[in-house]
Enzyme design. Structure first.
Site: not given
Ligand code: NAP
Length: 460
Positions: A228, A262
């Protein structure tokens, strides 16, 4: 990234947590695997009792949990309370309906019997984002625990107290050890963990980079994943829309969670006939939002989730302006301590500009004028993302025709893209694959097992 609670209104570190040692992680995975052996044999009513109890405890401790959300990632306190209510509703929803969703499906072969039985697959790893720290976890944990799977949850590093609180809720609700486990881990270690043979599936909600990292490991080790990811939802306004009401929804759609959804209404696409009226009214509402601390009930525009998030969006705005975009409102950081960004409206956006292509995860609306419905659809589809979108019109049949032509996982008519336990949530294109919530969301990590009964004498 350090695992820390930092209040984004002040950028002060409130509490720091240590990452799990490799030994503690190994023990958690082993415990989850042992728990699966028992949990898979429990009945649906037993599992439902656990989920309903989690919901009861969530509602009982709503104020404290909402304050934790608000403190750690900056959500306005009223919205944090609403998130707790919604999360509790998701636990109740799956507690009530999962058994029906997973009931045997009877087939009708020419001879003998055949059924499809839904069986659990094992230990799952969920990687969750900070923007809805309870709701996102509920979407993953509730259906999977009802199936009989057990879950390991790696939450975002800036919401450790929320992550620990959810595990506590399960414990206090009577969950056997290993059914729900919180992992205090970095993202990179979560991706490594996905390779572990004991983990049978991986669900990630977050950025494209994180999704790609974990899904490539899952693919390499031949296990299922759901993603997602981000979105760049169009909010289309046609000439026959009720403009006053539509503007109210545009403000909510773009500004909810300080724009960090998102499915936020990131691109306002308005047909020329009503564009001037729409944007004048939208701007009027944004410019009077009261800025302040997220825990103050009067605040209408709080901080972003972190200093980095505020710096990132300010840079995206500046890059776009440097490339020729026009700022109709705001455009800068707010001159006060904390991760604040002005409510901003950008226009004159063109292909090649950062704000045209990238997701703007904050209080920044992109405004586009188009000649007609056809152009609106074309522009809406000119995105690498395919998450949600909305269409505002007084002609519902027209709205449905437009919805049909938008390449996303969800389209709402006369409402910004939203969520409820019984509505499927998910995207296409670079917004990911798979669905959460509703009856569809419980199908992702299930073994749909065929059980066939033949007479010994049957030819097939
Ligand atoms: P992010 O950096 O990707 O973080 C999300 C999760 O992934 C965190 O737990 C993060 O851990 C982990 N993560 C980071 N790098 C990783 C890796 N290489 N391998 C595995 N896990 C990893 O995302 P964000 O920028 O904080 O969150 C916002 C994004 O989420 C936006 O793009 C938003 O649109 C999307 N989102 C999508 C939905 C949907 O349902 N489609 C819903 C909500 C949000 P750490 O915090 O430890 O880095």
């Amino acid at each position: 990234m350090a695992i820390q609670t930092i209040n984004p209104s002040t950028n002060q570190v409130v509490k720091t947590f240590s990452e799990m040692s490799p030994e503690a992680l190994e023990a958690a995975v082993a415990q989850a695997e042992t728990a699966f052996g028992t949990w898979r044999k429990t009945s649906y009513p037993e599992r439902a009792t656990l989920l309903h109890e989690v919901a009861v405890l969530m509602r009982e401790h709503k104020e404290q949990l909402a304050q934790t959300i608000s403190l750690e990632m900056g959500k306005l306190i009223a919205q944090a309370r609403a998130e707790i209510d919604l999360s509790a509703d998701i636990f109740d929803y799956y507690g009530t309906y999962a058994e029906g969703f997973l009931a045997d499906k009877v087939l009708h072969p020419e001879a003998g019997e055949a059924i499809i039985r839904s069986s659990p697959v094992g230990v799952l790893l969920g990687v969750e984002p900070w923007n809805f720290p309870f709701y996102q976890v509920a979407r993953f944990a509730a259906p999977n625990i009802m199936i009989g799977n057990v879950v390991l949850v790696k939450h975002a590093s800036n919401v450790p107290q929320c992550a620990i609180a959810i595990e506590e809720l399960f414990k206090n609700a009577g969950a056997p050890a290993g059914v729900y486990t919180n992992l205090l881990l970095s993202g990179a270690r979560a991706s490594e963990l996905a390779a572990d043979d004991r983990i049978k599936g991986v669900a990630l909600t977050g950025s494209e980079a994180a999704g790609s990292s974990i899904a490539s490991v899952a693919g390499k080790y031949l296990k299922k994943s759901t993603l997602e990811l981000g979105g760049n939802d169009a909010f289309i306004v046609l000439e026959d829309a009720d403009i006053d009401k539509t503007v109210e929804w545009a403000v909510i759609g773009r500004m909810n969670n300080t724009g960090q959804c998102c499915v936020a209404a990131k691109r306002l696409i308005v047909v020329e006939a009503v564009a001037d009226e729409f944007i004048a009214k939208f701007k009027q509402k944004l410019e009077v939002l009261k800025v302040g601390d997220q825990l103050d009930g009067d605040t209408e525009l709080g901080p972003l989730s972190s200093e980095q998030a505020a710096a990132d969006i300010a840079r995206q705005v500046q890059d776009s302006v440097d490339a020729g975009a026009t700022v109709l409102l705001g455009g800068h950081r707010i001159d006060r301590e904390g991760a604040f960004m002005e409510a901003t409206i950008l226009t004159d956006l063109k292909p090649g500009m950062v704000a045209y292509h990238e997701e703007l995860f904050g209080p920044v609306a992109s405004f586009y004028r188009v000649a007609n419905e056809e152009e609106a659809i074309k522009l809406a589809n000119d995105s690498s993302f395919g998450l949600g979108g909305s269409v505002f019109t007084s002609d519902i049949e027209r709205g449905k025709r437009v919805a049909d032509q938008i390449d996303t996982g969800m389209v709402f008519i006369n409402h910004p893209t939203w969520t409820a336990p019984d509505l499927p949530f998910g995207g296409t294109k670079r917004s990911g694959y798979g669905r959460e919530l509703s009856g569809l969301g419980i199908e992702e990590f299930v073994n749909k097992k065929l059980i066939r009964v033949s007479a010994l004498t049957d030819p097939f």
